[in-house]
Scaffold this motif. Structure first.
Motif, PDB file in Angstrom:
ATOM      1  N   ASP A  99      14.407  -0.684 -40.414  1.00 32.82           N
ATOM      2  CA  ASP A  99      14.816  -0.932 -39.034  1.00 32.82           C
ATOM      3  C   ASP A  99      16.227  -1.507 -38.998  1.00 32.82           C
ATOM      4  O   ASP A  99      17.055  -1.126 -38.164  1.00 32.82           O
ATOM      5  CB  ASP A  99      13.821  -1.888 -38.372  1.00 32.82           C
ATOM      6  CG  ASP A  99      14.092  -2.084 -36.888  1.00 32.82           C
ATOM      7  OD1 ASP A  99      14.856  -1.280 -36.311  1.00 32.82           O
ATOM      8  OD2 ASP A  99      13.529  -3.022 -36.302  1.00 32.82           O
ATOM      9  N   ALA A 100      16.510  -2.432 -39.915  1.00 27.34           N
ATOM     10  CA  ALA A 100      17.847  -3.034 -39.965  1.00 27.34           C
ATOM     11  C   ALA A 100      18.911  -1.975 -40.219  1.00 27.34           C
ATOM     12  O   ALA A 100      19.961  -1.956 -39.565  1.00 27.34           O
ATOM     13  CB  ALA A 100      17.890  -4.106 -41.051  1.00 27.34           C
ATOM     14  N   LEU A 101      18.650  -1.077 -41.164  1.00 29.20           N
ATOM     15  CA  LEU A 101      19.615  -0.018 -41.447  1.00 29.20           C
ATOM     16  C   LEU A 101      19.797   0.889 -40.242  1.00 29.20           C
ATOM     17  O   LEU A 101      20.908   1.339 -39.943  1.00 29.20           O
ATOM     18  CB  LEU A 101      19.151   0.795 -42.655  1.00 29.20           C
ATOM     19  CG  LEU A 101      19.290   0.091 -44.011  1.00 29.20           C
ATOM     20  CD1 LEU A 101      18.524   0.838 -45.091  1.00 29.20           C
ATOM     21  CD2 LEU A 101      20.754  -0.047 -44.407  1.00 29.20           C
ATOM     22  N   GLY A 102      18.707   1.163 -39.527  1.00 25.61           N
ATOM     23  CA  GLY A 102      18.822   1.969 -38.318  1.00 25.61           C
ATOM     24  C   GLY A 102      19.701   1.304 -37.276  1.00 25.61           C
ATOM     25  O   GLY A 102      20.533   1.955 -36.631  1.00 25.61           O
ATOM     26  N   ARG A 103      19.540  -0.007 -37.114  1.00 25.26           N
ATOM     27  CA  ARG A 103      20.371  -0.735 -36.143  1.00 25.26           C
ATOM     28  C   ARG A 103      21.846  -0.697 -36.559  1.00 25.26           C
ATOM     29  O   ARG A 103      22.738  -0.525 -35.725  1.00 25.26           O
ATOM     30  CB  ARG A 103      19.895  -2.183 -36.033  1.00 25.26           C
ATOM     31  CG  ARG A 103      18.479  -2.339 -35.497  1.00 25.26           C
ATOM     32  CD  ARG A 103      18.148  -3.807 -35.305  1.00 25.26           C
ATOM     33  NE  ARG A 103      16.718  -4.012 -35.100  1.00 25.26           N
ATOM     34  CZ  ARG A 103      16.160  -5.183 -34.838  1.00 25.26           C
ATOM     35  NH1 ARG A 103      16.932  -6.258 -34.742  1.00 25.26           N
ATOM     36  NH2 ARG A 103      14.860  -5.292 -34.668  1.00 25.26           N
TER      37      ARG A 103
END
Length: 735
Positions: free
Chosen positions: A79-83
């Protein structure tokens, strides 16, 4: 990056150590861990340091609150990488699905850039490791309560510890908060308070604000009062020594609250989301929003809550834990449960009201609670409803999980059902997928079969949007089996309709037509006008794919007549756009423009940015066909800007294709080639048979304007998997 604070105090040695550590060259970029006890000011220090060094990072700063100890589950590395990818300009629909692919894309985007990355409030090394870039010019600063020894031992990453403030800095900060003149007048009591704080900036600020609010009292009297309070509550937090140091200070401010403010503070500990609005707080409290906002401002003045954004408030995670502890101690169990029910009712009914505005002709989720205990939000138009859904997205996900965990099973499936269509209009779908998975379990626990069918359809649609057609079909088929078992005609039609959409987008067009015809007959038998129009529209799409243009036009026209009778403005615009595309394909650009103008007029009544983008693209293509190149370029550029606003790469590629064709027709071959290559690059990252016409067009353009380069063809040529957002959501009634 959050804003710096104007009265930052102390930690000069830590700031200097950070400067030295980051200046030291390191292969693969520089990483440093900043650790320390709760409340010691790690985040504030890193923010202050980052603002001092903004000029070192001309390509930007990325900030992530990893939520290690907040109300929601910690942010996963994926999720962090997506953000981060979205923050770096990658449209939501082009963010890779897998964690490794996201990591690879992240490193590609950071190559050659100088960016500061702050990972705040991290739980452990596993949460950090996938987020560390390989780019040489980037710096990563991690904050955590834990030492993250694994990073130090295995990767040699240095660690800096933030200690409590020194005696001098404690006095300085407290003096700044209460005023230097008042502090100078009573140095002894100020020194005593500074020692009470244990050097924690949060404690000093809370005490200072309390003193400031009692301007006529002496600091010495307030010291005696605090000492008495400390002796009154020695065992509030026996489990964690660090929390105990702060809890005594929290208790001082908490015990000074008037009863309404104290009750709101306690109940805020029950709110599962990241921030809270006055209207949500009013539901918790069972009061008017105006009253709740006044009480929130009173809590903010005592630093018991912080202003998070315009008219939104956030609790520090330690204060949230303290509030929940106080609620458990001071609020009867039945009152806590009643407050949580009011909050869930408010979120559910507000979401339902948003859905009524955004999709007024869709059937609502069934068996809604009464609104006699809460005042849900009501919305004046699409934009306002959509803004609320976007602002509350993370909170709604947390609320669904909390509802399920606390046995409110009906709320746990009704809320995802209510907001599904709104969340499907933009952004990523992985959080929606989790909500629907929770919702399905909740609907089964609730024993609500219509709820199960609707959730299965929404779960299937979400898989559909994620291009996982096997799981999408499984969801629709499971919903269809249950609907047939209980004899629910409307849900049978919806499930069948959605299953036909899978067939349509995976190339089984004739099979899709057979199902659509059965659904249409069922909708006519049950006098379901909404279902008839939706099915006729999709039949038009199917017939157009088979190049049966007269039959496609007849289906679209019949769907349009029904939608006009229903007053479904948004749906009318969609059908007008498809008729425009059909007219253009059959050599009638003037007719296409007439439908485009009608569709744009309808857009003024019911906003739908995706459909508006389609209308502009089709209109631009019609203007190009008529030789009106300036008008074509104007519409195409407007469409591309709109596609960027809704993060829709498919539509951007289609708009670029029209631009490339228009420049080709004008004889501007370099501009045509540039737009063509950009569009091919986008399509190389997407899948779906709906892209085939755009891809074919681009390849023809490129063959004309320049020799086709094999390396540029590879990513595009194999794209044949289907994707769309054309399925119907929910199966609570109608089709």
């Amino acid at each position: 990056m959050p804003a710096d604070i104007s009265d930052f105090t102390g930690h000069r040695a830590v700031l200097a150590e950070l400067d030295t550590t980051v200046r030291t060259p390191a292969p693969g970029g520089q990483v440093v861990v900043v650790n320390g006890m709760p409340g010691v000011g790690k985040t504030t220090l890193v923010v202050h340091w980052a603002h001092r060094h903004r000029d070192r990072f001309p390509d930007g700063q990325l900030w992530l609150s990893a939520d290690a100890y907040g109300p929601t589950p910690p942010v996963s590395p994926e999720d962090a990488l997506g953000r981060f990818l979205r923050a770096l300009g990658v449209p939501a629909d082009r963010v890779p699905a897998g964690g490794e692919q996201r990591r690879e894309r992240f490193n590609q985007l950071l190559a050659g850039r100088r960016i500061l990355i702050v990972l705040d409030n991290v739980r452990n090394s596993d949460q950090v490791r996938p987020l560390l870039p390989t780019a040489e010019g980037c710096v990563v600063v991690v904050t955590s309560r834990n030492r993250l020894m694994s990073l130090t031992i295995r990767q040699g990453i240095p660690s800096v510890t933030v200690p409590p403030l020194s005696d001098e800095d404690r006095r300085t900060l407290l003096s700044r908060v209460i005023g230097t003149a008042r502090a100078a007048g009573e140095p002894g009591p100020v020194e005593t308070l500074a020692q009470f704080s244990d050097g924690l900036p949060l404690a000093l600020r809370i005490m200072g604000e309390h003193i400031t609010a009692r301007s006529r009292a002496s600091v010495a009297d307030l010291v005696d009062e605090l000492w008495g309070r400390l002796l009154d509550s020695p065992d509030d937090h026996e489990d964690e020594e660090d929390d105990a140091k702060l809890s005594t200070v929290f208790a001082w401010s908490y015990n000074e609250l008037d009863p309404p403010a104290g009750r709101l503070f306690r109940l805020l500990g029950l709110h599962p989301g990241r921030n809270v609005s006055p209207t949500a707080a009013a539901a918790l409290l069972g009061a008017e929003p105006r009253t709740a906002e006044r009480l929130l401002d009173a809590l903010a003045k005592r630093h018991l809550v912080n202003h998070d954004a315009a008219r939104r408030y956030r609790l520090h995670d330690l204060l949230r834990r303290y509030a929940a502890h106080r609620a458990e101690q001071d609020e009867p169990a039945e009152c806590r449960r009643a407050a949580l029910r009011r909050l869930l009712d408010w979120y559910l009914l507000s979401a339902v009201n948003a859905a009524r505005v955004l999709s007024p002709h869709r059937p609502p989720v069934p068996d809604l609670p009464d609104d006699d205990t809460v005042e849900p939000l009501r919305f004046d138009g699409d934009a306002e409803a959509q803004r609320w859904c976007e602002a509350e997205r993370a909170n709604l996900a947390a609320v669904v999980r909390s509802a399920a965990d606390n046995g409110f099973h009906r709320h746990a499936w009704q809320i995802p059902g209510a907001i599904h269509d709104a969340f499907g209009r933009y952004g990523r779908q992985d959080d929606v997928l989790v909500m629907h998975q929770i919702a399905l379990t909740a609907a089964e626990a609730d024993g609500h079969q219509i709820g199960q069918i609707g959730t299965l359809n929404n779960l299937g649609w979400t898989y559909f949007a994620l291009h996982d057609y096997h799981r999408a079909a499984s969801g629709f088929e499971a919903g269809l089996r249950l609907a047939r078992r209980i004899g629910a005609t409307g849900p049978v039609n919806v499930c069948s309709h959605n299953l036909a959409n899978v067939h349509l987008k995976t190339g089984e067009v004739r099979k899709a037509i057979e199902i659509f015809k059965r659904v249409l007959a069922g909708c006519r038998e049950s006098a379901d006008l909404l279902g008839q129009a939706a099915t006729l529209h999709r039949l038009g799409d199917a017939q157009q794919q088979l190049r049966r243009y007269d039959q496609a036009a007849a289906c679209y026209q019949e769907a349009l007549v029904i939608r006009e009778g229903l007053g479904a403005w948004r749906d009318q615009a969609v059908t007008h756009e498809r008729l425009a595309a059909l007219r253009l394909r059959t050599g009638d650009p003037e007719g296409a423009l007439r439908h485009c103008e009608l569709a744009l007029a309808l857009q003024e009544r019911a906003r739908d940015d995706a459909t508006r983008c389609d209308i502009l693209i089709t209109g631009a293509d019609a203007e190009r066909a008529l030789g009106r190149y300036p008008a074509a370029l104007e519409r195409a550029y407007a469409a591309i800007a709109l596609s960027d606003g809704i993060a829709d790469s498919r539509r951007r590629a289609a708009g670029l294709a029209v631009l490339a064709d228009t420049f080709l027709a004008r004889g501007d071959l370099p501009a045509s080639y540039d737009h063509c290559l950009e569009a091919l690059g986008i399509i190389g990252e997407l899948t779906g048979s709906d892209l085939d016409p755009v891809l074919d067009r681009l390849l023809k353009i490129e063959n004309v304007v320049a020799p086709l380069r094999p390396a540029q063809r590879i990513a595009s040529i194999a794209l044949r998997a289907a994707t769309s957002t054309g399925s119907q959501t929910g199966a609570y009634g109608g089709a």
